[in-house]
Design a protein around this motif. Sequence first.
Motif, PDB file in Angstrom:
ATOM      1  N   SER A  54       0.730  -1.255   0.066  1.00 59.50           N
ATOM      2  CA  SER A  54      -0.137   0.143   0.139  1.00 59.50           C
ATOM      3  C   SER A  54       0.789   1.398  -0.001  1.00 59.50           C
ATOM      4  O   SER A  54       0.431   2.208  -0.542  1.00 59.50           O
ATOM      5  CB  SER A  54      -0.888   0.037   1.151  1.00 59.50           C
ATOM      6  N   SER A  55       2.018   1.207   0.574  1.00 61.66           N
ATOM      7  CA  SER A  55       2.874   2.609   0.641  1.00 61.66           C
ATOM      8  C   SER A  55       4.054   2.494  -0.231  1.00 61.66           C
ATOM      9  O   SER A  55       4.746   3.631  -0.310  1.00 61.66           O
ATOM     10  CB  SER A  55       3.208   2.689   2.064  1.00 61.66           C
TER      11      SER A  55
ATOM     12  N   PHE B 209      -1.517  11.061  -4.532  1.00 70.56           N
ATOM     13  CA  PHE B 209      -3.377  11.692  -4.266  1.00 70.56           C
ATOM     14  C   PHE B 209      -3.816  10.496  -3.805  1.00 70.56           C
ATOM     15  O   PHE B 209      -4.494   9.451  -4.078  1.00 70.56           O
ATOM     16  CB  PHE B 209      -3.640  11.642  -6.005  1.00 70.56           C
ATOM     17  N   PRO B 210      -3.853  10.775  -2.173  1.00 74.72           N
ATOM     18  CA  PRO B 210      -4.123   9.631  -1.286  1.00 74.72           C
ATOM     19  C   PRO B 210      -5.902   9.357  -1.542  1.00 74.72           C
ATOM     20  O   PRO B 210      -6.052   8.020  -1.570  1.00 74.72           O
ATOM     21  CB  PRO B 210      -4.063  10.143   0.071  1.00 74.72           C
TER      22      PRO B 210
ATOM     23  N   GLY C 213      -9.629   5.434  -3.520  1.00 71.28           N
ATOM     24  CA  GLY C 213     -10.884   5.207  -4.047  1.00 71.28           C
ATOM     25  C   GLY C 213     -10.806   4.152  -4.959  1.00 71.28           C
ATOM     26  O   GLY C 213     -11.505   3.095  -5.300  1.00 71.28           O
ATOM     27  N   ARG C 214      -9.695   3.829  -5.699  1.00 70.36           N
ATOM     28  CA  ARG C 214      -9.553   3.001  -6.589  1.00 70.36           C
ATOM     29  C   ARG C 214      -9.105   1.690  -5.880  1.00 70.36           C
ATOM     30  O   ARG C 214      -9.745   0.678  -6.478  1.00 70.36           O
ATOM     31  CB  ARG C 214      -8.059   3.339  -7.683  1.00 70.36           C
ATOM     32  N   SER C 215      -8.590   1.620  -4.937  1.00 68.65           N
ATOM     33  CA  SER C 215      -8.350   0.486  -4.063  1.00 68.65           C
ATOM     34  C   SER C 215      -9.610  -0.040  -3.699  1.00 68.65           C
ATOM     35  O   SER C 215      -9.817  -1.382  -3.583  1.00 68.65           O
ATOM     36  CB  SER C 215      -7.317   0.733  -2.908  1.00 68.65           C
ATOM     37  N   LEU C 216     -10.556   0.473  -3.168  1.00 72.06           N
ATOM     38  CA  LEU C 216     -11.882   0.305  -2.640  1.00 72.06           C
ATOM     39  C   LEU C 216     -12.737  -0.448  -3.991  1.00 72.06           C
ATOM     40  O   LEU C 216     -13.238  -1.505  -3.602  1.00 72.06           O
ATOM     41  CB  LEU C 216     -12.668   1.451  -2.218  1.00 72.06           C
ATOM     42  N   ALA C 217     -12.655   0.497  -5.022  1.00 79.14           N
ATOM     43  CA  ALA C 217     -13.270  -0.100  -6.172  1.00 79.14           C
ATOM     44  C   ALA C 217     -12.755  -1.530  -6.558  1.00 79.14           C
ATOM     45  O   ALA C 217     -13.776  -2.452  -6.814  1.00 79.14           O
ATOM     46  CB  ALA C 217     -13.376   0.549  -7.310  1.00 79.14           C
TER      47      ALA C 217
ATOM     48  N   PHE D 119       0.109  -3.586  -6.197  1.00 80.56           N
ATOM     49  CA  PHE D 119       0.991  -2.445  -6.194  1.00 80.56           C
ATOM     50  C   PHE D 119       1.060  -2.169  -7.821  1.00 80.56           C
ATOM     51  O   PHE D 119       1.516  -2.977  -8.413  1.00 80.56           O
ATOM     52  CB  PHE D 119       2.305  -2.888  -5.705  1.00 80.56           C
ATOM     53  N   ASP D 120       0.659  -1.021  -8.370  1.00 84.70           N
ATOM     54  CA  ASP D 120       0.603  -0.578  -9.598  1.00 84.70           C
ATOM     55  C   ASP D 120       2.070  -0.036 -10.162  1.00 84.70           C
ATOM     56  O   ASP D 120       2.600   0.828  -9.366  1.00 84.70           O
ATOM     57  CB  ASP D 120      -0.377   0.720  -9.917  1.00 84.70           C
TER      58      ASP D 120
END
Length: 231
Positions: free
Chosen positions: A4-5, A135-136, A141-145, A157-158
């Motif tokens: 995530s980080s 852009f947290p 939002g992308r992660s939730l979707a 991890f993109d």
Amino acid sequence: MNFSSLGFFRSLRKDNHQFAVIGLGRFGRSVCSTLHQLGYQVLATDVDEKRVSEALNEQIVGHALQLDSTESGALKEAGIFEFDTVIVAIGNYVQESIITTLNVKEGGVPHVVAKASTEVHCKLLKRVGADHVVFPEYEAGRSLARSLTKPSILERFDLDPDNSIVEVIVPDDFHGRTISELQLRNRYGVNLLAVSNDGKFTINPDPSKRLEKGSLMVVIGCNKDINRLPI
């Protein structure tokens, strides 16, 4: 595994042990606390004296100062321009964020990371010289979707817009089959990096290893191919 980080921390200079963080909101505090726990020297600043006092009392930073970061002279006097990496964590005040980023870059800081609150804000930060923009809200939002539509993918991890590393639950279809039998590269276009074994990951597992339902595997590939996996 927790990716995530990585997108943020991979942007930081590997040879740097000192960081300045401007802005002690939730994001700035999180960055300060994490860097401090990792053993790095952190100088934090905020225009709000109360936030500065709280950061010092809670010992999430080594040093903290109250100053107005839109004043270039104040930044110079505080020694901010001497840091190799400065994180501008002012996200909700666009004008202050942009002026601060410009001040820091014009002050000679080689690597500036800035937080954006909107896409327009992101573009403006890049225009004034930010080396890396986070852009947290957008990323969350992308992660939730993705978690709602692909619940079997636990972490992502993109690498870029088209390619990712993902941690996924081993599909039922893969249970009891060896890595060699699955031919993941030929059939799905992905490469297997690691599999879990009693809670621990084995990197570059042996092709004869059999996968078990409910365990985890980490694969790398383009997003279109990852989406073809039976997960």
